[in-house]
Design a protein around this motif. Structure first.
Motif, mmCIF file in Angstrom:
data_model
loop_
_atom_site.group_PDB
_atom_site.id
_atom_site.type_symbol
_atom_site.label_atom_id
_atom_site.label_comp_id
_atom_site.label_asym_id
_atom_site.label_seq_id
_atom_site.Cartn_x
_atom_site.Cartn_y
_atom_site.Cartn_z
ATOM 1 N N PRO A 115 -24.420 -10.655 -24.952
ATOM 2 C CA PRO A 115 -23.538 -11.828 -25.290
ATOM 3 C C PRO A 115 -23.724 -13.227 -24.526
ATOM 4 O O PRO A 115 -23.239 -14.144 -25.102
ATOM 5 C CB PRO A 115 -22.298 -11.228 -25.045
ATOM 6 N N GLN A 116 -24.601 -13.087 -23.645
ATOM 7 C CA GLN A 116 -25.071 -14.527 -23.028
ATOM 8 C C GLN A 116 -26.367 -14.995 -23.530
ATOM 9 O O GLN A 116 -26.807 -15.873 -23.089
ATOM 10 C CB GLN A 116 -25.365 -14.186 -21.510
ATOM 11 N N VAL A 138 -30.006 -0.247 -36.529
ATOM 12 C CA VAL A 138 -30.458 0.805 -35.738
ATOM 13 C C VAL A 138 -31.199 1.666 -36.765
ATOM 14 O O VAL A 138 -31.955 2.723 -36.525
ATOM 15 C CB VAL A 138 -29.476 1.673 -35.051
ATOM 16 N N GLY A 139 -31.050 1.435 -38.182
ATOM 17 C CA GLY A 139 -32.258 2.182 -39.162
ATOM 18 C C GLY A 139 -33.488 1.541 -39.160
ATOM 19 O O GLY A 139 -34.095 1.010 -38.477
ATOM 20 N N ARG A 140 -34.161 1.945 -40.430
ATOM 21 C CA ARG A 140 -35.186 1.232 -40.751
ATOM 22 C C ARG A 140 -35.360 -0.197 -40.496
ATOM 23 O O ARG A 140 -36.367 -0.737 -40.091
ATOM 24 C CB ARG A 140 -35.659 1.811 -42.174
ATOM 25 N N SER A 141 -34.434 -0.831 -41.454
ATOM 26 C CA SER A 141 -34.459 -2.317 -41.128
ATOM 27 C C SER A 141 -34.293 -2.608 -39.555
ATOM 28 O O SER A 141 -34.564 -3.908 -39.264
ATOM 29 C CB SER A 141 -33.323 -2.788 -41.888
ATOM 30 N N GLY A 142 -33.489 -1.964 -38.952
ATOM 31 C CA GLY A 142 -33.325 -2.140 -37.538
ATOM 32 C C GLY A 142 -34.494 -2.243 -36.634
ATOM 33 O O GLY A 142 -34.815 -3.051 -35.880
ATOM 34 N N LYS A 143 -35.471 -1.329 -37.250
ATOM 35 C CA LYS A 143 -36.710 -1.048 -36.385
ATOM 36 C C LYS A 143 -37.582 -2.282 -36.622
ATOM 37 O O LYS A 143 -38.422 -2.731 -35.943
ATOM 38 C CB LYS A 143 -37.336 0.150 -36.883
ATOM 39 N N LEU A 144 -37.354 -2.643 -37.904
ATOM 40 C CA LEU A 144 -38.182 -4.048 -38.474
ATOM 41 C C LEU A 144 -37.883 -5.293 -37.664
ATOM 42 O O LEU A 144 -38.430 -5.845 -37.280
ATOM 43 C CB LEU A 144 -38.374 -4.250 -40.084
ATOM 44 N N LEU A 145 -36.386 -5.077 -37.448
ATOM 45 C CA LEU A 145 -36.062 -6.206 -36.889
ATOM 46 C C LEU A 145 -36.400 -6.265 -35.439
ATOM 47 O O LEU A 145 -36.767 -7.462 -35.027
ATOM 48 C CB LEU A 145 -34.465 -6.390 -36.905
ATOM 49 N N ASP A 146 -36.396 -5.036 -34.679
ATOM 50 C CA ASP A 146 -36.929 -5.076 -33.341
ATOM 51 C C ASP A 146 -38.356 -5.687 -33.182
ATOM 52 O O ASP A 146 -38.761 -6.404 -32.220
ATOM 53 C CB ASP A 146 -36.892 -3.645 -32.792
ATOM 54 N N LEU A 147 -39.166 -5.254 -34.231
ATOM 55 C CA LEU A 147 -40.674 -5.699 -34.209
ATOM 56 C C LEU A 147 -40.710 -7.328 -34.746
ATOM 57 O O LEU A 147 -41.378 -7.994 -33.788
ATOM 58 C CB LEU A 147 -41.495 -5.045 -35.330
ATOM 59 N N MET A 148 -39.707 -7.887 -35.327
ATOM 60 C CA MET A 148 -39.733 -9.345 -35.514
ATOM 61 C C MET A 148 -39.346 -10.134 -34.357
ATOM 62 O O MET A 148 -39.924 -11.213 -33.929
ATOM 63 C CB MET A 148 -38.615 -9.671 -36.607
ATOM 64 N N LEU A 149 -38.148 -9.555 -33.468
ATOM 65 C CA LEU A 149 -37.891 -10.228 -32.249
ATOM 66 C C LEU A 149 -39.051 -9.951 -31.310
ATOM 67 O O LEU A 149 -39.265 -11.161 -30.683
ATOM 68 C CB LEU A 149 -36.462 -9.210 -31.650
ATOM 69 N N ALA A 151 -42.159 -10.071 -31.706
ATOM 70 C CA ALA A 151 -42.955 -11.052 -32.133
ATOM 71 C C ALA A 151 -43.216 -12.458 -31.529
ATOM 72 O O ALA A 151 -43.931 -13.212 -31.433
ATOM 73 C CB ALA A 151 -43.150 -10.967 -33.492
ATOM 74 N N ILE A 152 -41.765 -12.734 -31.169
ATOM 75 C CA ILE A 152 -41.621 -14.211 -30.781
ATOM 76 C C ILE A 152 -41.141 -14.021 -29.079
ATOM 77 O O ILE A 152 -40.468 -14.576 -28.577
ATOM 78 C CB ILE A 152 -40.577 -15.016 -31.422
ATOM 79 N N GLY A 153 -41.365 -12.796 -28.613
ATOM 80 C CA GLY A 153 -40.877 -12.622 -27.183
ATOM 81 C C GLY A 153 -39.381 -12.400 -26.945
ATOM 82 O O GLY A 153 -39.046 -12.335 -26.108
ATOM 83 N N LEU A 154 -38.669 -11.642 -27.924
ATOM 84 C CA LEU A 154 -37.303 -11.615 -27.700
ATOM 85 C C LEU A 154 -37.112 -10.212 -27.845
ATOM 86 O O LEU A 154 -37.999 -9.170 -28.367
ATOM 87 C CB LEU A 154 -36.652 -11.912 -28.820
ATOM 88 N N ASN A 155 -36.059 -9.471 -27.450
ATOM 89 C CA ASN A 155 -35.696 -8.086 -27.789
ATOM 90 C C ASN A 155 -34.094 -7.849 -27.579
ATOM 91 O O ASN A 155 -33.627 -9.089 -27.440
ATOM 92 C CB ASN A 155 -36.150 -7.193 -26.558
ATOM 93 N N THR A 158 -32.535 -10.048 -24.850
ATOM 94 C CA THR A 158 -32.447 -11.439 -24.964
ATOM 95 C C THR A 158 -31.865 -12.043 -26.124
ATOM 96 O O THR A 158 -31.863 -13.074 -26.636
ATOM 97 C CB THR A 158 -33.659 -11.893 -24.637
ATOM 98 N N ALA A 159 -31.167 -11.259 -27.037
ATOM 99 C CA ALA A 159 -30.485 -11.558 -28.386
ATOM 100 C C ALA A 159 -29.379 -10.953 -28.556
ATOM 101 O O ALA A 159 -29.091 -9.708 -27.918
ATOM 102 C CB ALA A 159 -31.661 -11.255 -29.436
ATOM 103 N N TYR A 160 -28.642 -11.537 -29.320
ATOM 104 C CA TYR A 160 -27.133 -10.763 -29.674
ATOM 105 C C TYR A 160 -27.295 -10.709 -31.332
ATOM 106 O O TYR A 160 -27.518 -11.520 -32.022
ATOM 107 C CB TYR A 160 -26.068 -11.818 -29.291
#
Length: 271
Positions: A115-116, A138-149, A151-155, A158-160
Motif C-alpha cells: 500500500p506504500q 492469482v490465476g492465469r492472468s495474474g501470472k502474466l501480470l507478474d511477468l509484466m511487472l 519486466a520493468i523491475g516491479l513485483n 513494489t506495486a499495489y
C-alpha cells in the motif's frame, strides 16, 4: 454417419467448469423443460376475484432484500467517505450489504501488494481463482501480470493491485452498470488512501469507469490521463488487461510499449 456418443455427467461438469459455470444460484435445480411441458390451467371456471396482494421485494440470496440501486450507491459513497485507512475501508466493505454480488461470491477480494507503492494497478473484477484465494490476479492472468511487472523491475512488494469490483460476479459474467456504480466509491477511496504516483487501469471496463471515458481500450491505451482524487492529480495510463493478452498475444507488443512508458515515468520521477 455414426452419431457421436452422448457426453457423460463428468464430461458435462468439466465443460461447465471450463466455461466459468462453477456455482449455483439456488438450492435445488429447476427443470425448465418440465415447466414448458406442463399443461395449461383449465379455463372452465374463473376463480373469484381477490384483493391484490402486495408484491415482495426481490431477495438477494440468504433472504437479504436488495436495496434500490440509488440507495445502495448513496450508502456506498457515505461509507467509503468515512474510511480513514485501508484497514477501515476493508472492514466497511466486509460489512456492506448494498451489493448483491457479495452474497454470491465466496469472499471479498480487497487488494494485494504494497500500500506504500508508487504505482497502483486496477482491473475489473475477480475471477474464480481470486474468489477462492481472496487476492486479485492469482490465476492465469495474474501470472502474466507478474511477468509484466517483472519486466520493468516491479513485483507485488513494489506495486499495489486491486479491482473496481471486489466480489466475483457469478460465472465470471460482466458486472452490470449498477453493480459497477455501487462499488465505484470503494475503489475511488482505495486509490485516495494508497495515493500512488502512477495509476494503471487494466482493460476497457476499468479504464472507462475510473477515467470517465467512453473510448475503447484501443484508443486509450498508451495515453496519459489525469486522475483527480480531489486531493491531488495522479497520472494514469490505460493498458490491456492480462486476460485479453492471453487471448490476443499479438497485442503484447503494444503492452510492452505501455510498460516502458510506465517504467520511464517511475525512473525519472516525472509524475
Amino acid at each position: 454417419m455414426i452419431p457421436e456418443p452422448a457426453p457423460t455427467v463428468r464430461e458435462l461438469l468439466a465443460f461447465y467448469l471450463e466455461a466459468g459455470v462453477d456455482c449455483t444460484l439456488a438450492e435445488e435445480p429447476i427443470d425448465r423443460l418440465a415447466e414448458i411441458d406442463a399443461p395449461p390451467p383449465s379455463p372452465r371456471a374463473a376463480p373469484p376475484a381477490e384483493a391484490p396482494r402486495p408484491v415482495a421485494a426481490p431477495a438477494v440470496m440468504r433472504g437479504e432484500a436488495a436495496p434500490a440501486p440509488d440507495v445502495a450507491i448513496a450508502s456506498a459513497r457515505e461509507a467509503a467517505r468515512t474510511a480513514p485507512t485501508l484497514e477501515a475501508l476493508r472492514e466497511l466493505m466486509q460489512n456492506f450489504e448494498g451489493c448483491a454480488l457479495k452474497h454470491t461470491a465466496t469472499r471479498l477480494v480487497f487488494a494485494d501488494g504494497n500500500p506504500q507503492a508508487r504505482i497502483m494497478f486496477v482491473g475489473e473484477a475477480p475471477g474464480r481463482d481470486e474468489d477462492i484465494e481472496g487476492l486479485p490476479f492469482v490465476g492465469r492472468s495474474g501470472k502474466l501480470l507478474d511477468l509484466m511487472l517483472g519486466a520493468i523491475g516491479l513485483n507485488r512488494t513494489t506495486a499495489y493491485i486491486a479491482n473496481v469490483i471486489p466480489w466475483r460476479p457469478p460465472g465470471n459474467r460482466t458486472p452490470t452498470p449498477q453493480e459497477t456504480q455501487i462499488c465505484l466509491p470503494f475503489i475511488q477511496r482505495q486509490i485516495e488512501l494508497v495515493n500512488p504516483d502512477v495509476l494503471v487501469t487494466l482493460g476497457n471496463p476499468s479504464t472507462q469507469t475510473l477515467l470517465s471515458t467512453r473510448e475503447g481500450i484501443m484508443r486509450t491505451r498508451g495515453r496519459w490521463f489525469d486522475y483527480d482524487t480531489g486531493q491531488r492529480v495522479i497520472r494514469a495510463l490505460p493498458t490491456f488487461h492480462p486476460a485479453y493478452l492471453l487471448r490476443s498475444p499479438a497485442y503484447k507488443r503494444l503492452a510492452w510499449q505501455d510498460l516502458r512508458a510506465i517504467a520511464k515515468v517511475l525512473t525519472q520521477g516525472a509524475v
